[in-house]
Enzyme design. Sequence first.
Site, short mmCIF file in Angstrom:
data_model
loop_
_atom_site.label_atom_id
_atom_site.label_comp_id
_atom_site.label_asym_id
_atom_site.label_seq_id
_atom_site.Cartn_x
_atom_site.Cartn_y
_atom_site.Cartn_z
N HIS A 239 44.08 39.09 38.55
CA HIS A 239 44.80 38.17 37.68
C HIS A 239 43.90 37.68 36.54
O HIS A 239 42.67 37.74 36.61
CB HIS A 239 45.31 36.98 38.48
N GLU B 49 43.16 34.71 35.38
CA GLU B 49 42.25 33.61 35.68
C GLU B 49 41.00 34.12 36.40
O GLU B 49 39.88 33.73 36.07
CB GLU B 49 42.92 32.54 36.55
N CYS C 44 48.37 31.42 40.71
CA CYS C 44 48.77 31.65 42.10
C CYS C 44 47.76 30.97 43.02
O CYS C 44 46.72 30.48 42.58
CB CYS C 44 48.85 33.15 42.40
N CYS D 293 44.17 32.53 42.85
CA CYS D 293 43.44 32.11 41.65
C CYS D 293 43.10 30.63 41.72
O CYS D 293 42.05 30.21 41.22
CB CYS D 293 44.25 32.43 40.39
#
Length: 158
Positions: A77, A79, A102, A105
């Site tokens: 992801h 992040e 999420c 993260c």
Amino acid sequence: MKRTDYISWDEYFMGIALLSAQRSKDPNTQVGACIVSDENKILSVGYNGMPIGCNDDETPWEREGSRLETKYPYVCHAELNAILNSAASLKGGRVYVSLFPCNECAKAIIQSGIKEIIYLSDKYADSDDTKASKKMFDMVGITYRQYILTNRTVTLPL
């Protein structure tokens, strides 16, 4: 007299997150992140994509099917990529991200010392993963707020 029509810090950093998202090869969801210090210095950027060295032509981009035939066990992801891309301490910083983080993260954000999340979309707000993210952020005192779009149009000079 100085210009008065310059963009705000929030517009600037969210713009960088959105521009970073355009690097993503995900056909469905492009997410970008921009991490900044409390002095408004850019510390790192990232977008969602396959790990370095993993051929994104050989890994799946599907959203449905058996788990190993979907993108979910493979994609990093935005992040997480931004956190891993940084050579500097992120402690006390903030992350601008186009999609609310999420739960996985969220753990990385907490561990990195980031203190604020500014997000554009929270389209998965009702999911257990997002609820877990918010619960963890609330537990440790990380603030989060939605970025409110302005009507400003930015044209890049060429």
